[in-house]
Design a protein around this motif. Structure first.
Motif, PDB file in Angstrom:
ATOM      1  N   TRP A 148       2.427  -9.652   0.950  1.00 47.75           N
ATOM      2  CA  TRP A 148       3.717  -9.579   1.638  1.00 47.75           C
ATOM      3  C   TRP A 148       3.850  -8.271   2.421  1.00 47.75           C
ATOM      4  O   TRP A 148       4.393  -8.238   3.523  1.00 47.75           O
ATOM      5  N   GLY A 149       3.368  -7.177   1.827  1.00 54.04           N
ATOM      6  CA  GLY A 149       3.433  -5.900   2.524  1.00 54.04           C
ATOM      7  C   GLY A 149       2.608  -5.909   3.798  1.00 54.04           C
ATOM      8  O   GLY A 149       3.057  -5.458   4.856  1.00 54.04           O
ATOM      9  N   ALA A 188      11.160  -3.338   5.302  1.00 53.50           N
ATOM     10  CA  ALA A 188      10.616  -3.692   3.988  1.00 53.50           C
ATOM     11  C   ALA A 188      11.452  -3.097   2.862  1.00 53.50           C
ATOM     12  O   ALA A 188      11.686  -3.746   1.830  1.00 53.50           O
ATOM     13  N   THR A 189      11.910  -1.864   3.040  1.00 55.19           N
ATOM     14  CA  THR A 189      12.696  -1.212   1.987  1.00 55.19           C
ATOM     15  C   THR A 189      14.079  -1.843   1.859  1.00 55.19           C
ATOM     16  O   THR A 189      14.579  -2.045   0.752  1.00 55.19           O
ATOM     17  N   TYR A 241      13.960  -4.939   0.011  1.00 51.91           N
ATOM     18  CA  TYR A 241      13.763  -4.702  -1.420  1.00 51.91           C
ATOM     19  C   TYR A 241      15.092  -4.526  -2.154  1.00 51.91           C
ATOM     20  O   TYR A 241      15.125  -4.464  -3.383  1.00 51.91           O
ATOM     21  N   GLU A 287       4.805  -3.924  -2.356  1.00 48.43           N
ATOM     22  CA  GLU A 287       5.154  -4.512  -1.052  1.00 48.43           C
ATOM     23  C   GLU A 287       5.740  -3.500  -0.070  1.00 48.43           C
ATOM     24  O   GLU A 287       5.176  -3.299   1.017  1.00 48.43           O
ATOM     25  N   PRO A 288       6.878  -2.849  -0.372  1.00 49.75           N
ATOM     26  CA  PRO A 288       7.425  -1.900   0.610  1.00 49.75           C
ATOM     27  C   PRO A 288       6.525  -0.701   0.846  1.00 49.75           C
ATOM     28  O   PRO A 288       6.489  -0.164   1.964  1.00 49.75           O
ATOM     29  N   THR A 328       3.142  -0.700   0.726  1.00 50.83           N
ATOM     30  CA  THR A 328       2.057  -1.161   1.599  1.00 50.83           C
ATOM     31  C   THR A 328       2.546  -1.345   3.025  1.00 50.83           C
ATOM     32  O   THR A 328       1.890  -0.932   3.991  1.00 50.83           O
ATOM     33  N   ALA A 329       3.725  -1.978   3.171  1.00 54.29           N
ATOM     34  CA  ALA A 329       4.277  -2.201   4.507  1.00 54.29           C
ATOM     35  C   ALA A 329       4.551  -0.874   5.207  1.00 54.29           C
ATOM     36  O   ALA A 329       4.278  -0.723   6.404  1.00 54.29           O
ATOM     37  N   SER A 330       5.082   0.082   4.472  1.00 49.41           N
ATOM     38  CA  SER A 330       5.391   1.393   5.065  1.00 49.41           C
ATOM     39  C   SER A 330       4.125   2.106   5.515  1.00 49.41           C
ATOM     40  O   SER A 330       4.073   2.689   6.610  1.00 49.41           O
TER      41      SER A 330
END
Length: 282
Positions: free
Chosen positions: A6-7, A87-88, A91, A239-240, A242-244
């Motif tokens: 997802w990230g 992403a955050t 969350y 997830e957040p 990795t996305a960040s």
């Protein structure tokens, strides 16, 4: 693995939208490819699907509405803000779950839970920098879409929860993703929807669908069956993060110190809230 997928999908969506692709088209293909995966899963394991039960169809459709909003608002937030911010903010979904649970008397409100929700709100203010006139990094649309993606995910959680007693996870996801595809085909640019089939960017769309909705949801369901809820809540922080990291390293996005503080407040507080209370919501 689900949180990692997802990230990464947030970062891949960011790349596609940087190339001019509409957020709704990106969301549509993410869900459409996911639908193919869960259809195969249902064909391989069809026993006890529950597809003859109208209650499964109703609650799965609600879950589909939630995941459609989650995908679409998430990518709109990325387009208007950044991958890290979107992403955050997404969350924050557990906060919406608790607020709805309080309203429906499914969960008893306590001082600690209200304090945690207040801390998340402080984190949102710091992350979005709404206190700075003309900060420029996050628009009102970007912040609002990010929060709506979290609210939509909460709708998915409740829909899936109430559909689960009436059938298998793969049947629920098939109905949910079919509803998603039916919803997101309308707001997207028709020319772009058709254009994806012949664009050089199609491998990115394929990877987005496989990671963001295909394998990830299968990993998620399997993982929940073999992992304690508290552990799952902590692992979900991947997830957040990795996305960040994807946004900073690949898309060259940046966050100031106060935004990093806000991100930390949200991640730590939501995870602590989930660890303490999630078993009662399961």
């Amino acid at each position: 693995m689900a949180a990692l997928c997802w990230g990464l999908s947030g970062g891949i969506g960011g790349l596609l939208m940087a190339d001019g692709w509409d957020p709704f088209v990106v969301s549509f293909y993410r869900g459409a490819i996911g639908l193919l995966f869960v259809l195969v899963w249902l064909v391989v394991r069809p026993r006890g699907s529950g597809l003859s039960d109208r209650r499964l169809w109703f609650w799965s459709a609600i879950a589909g509405l939630g995941v459609a909003g989650n995908f679409a608002f998430y990518f709109v937030s990325i387009a208007e803000a950044s991958v890290a911010v979107a992403a955050t903010l997404m969350y924050c979904a557990p906060v919406f779950v608790y607020l709805v649970s309080f309203a429906l008397r499914l969960e008893r409100p306590t001082l600690g839970k209200w304090a945690a929700i207040a801390m998340v709100m402080v984190g949102v203010v710091l992350l979005t920098r709404v206190y700075e006139t003309g900060a420029g990094s996050v628009t009102l649309i970007g912040a609002g879409a990010g929060l709506l993606s979290g609210l939509s995910y909460a709708v998915f959680i409740f829909g899936f929860k109430y559909a689960a007693p009436h059938g298998t996870p793969q049947a629920i996801l098939v109905v949910a993703f079919a509803a998603l595809v039916s919803i997101l085909i309308w707001p997207g640019d028709a020319g772009q929807v058709i254009g994806v089939l012949s664009t050089p960017s199609w491998p990115l769309f394929a990877v987005l669908g496989v990671l963001g909705a295909g394998l990830s949801f299968i990993f998620y369901i399997v993982g929940l069956n073999h992992t304690a809820p508290a552990v799952a809540s902590i692992v979900a922080m991947v997830e957040p993060v990795t996305a960040s990291l994807f946004g900073v390293v690949v898309l060259h996005e940046s966050l100031v110190a106060m935004q990093l503080l806000g991100m930390g407040l949200i991640l730590v507080t939501v995870t602590a809230l989930s660890v303490v209370s999630r078993p009662r919501l399961a």
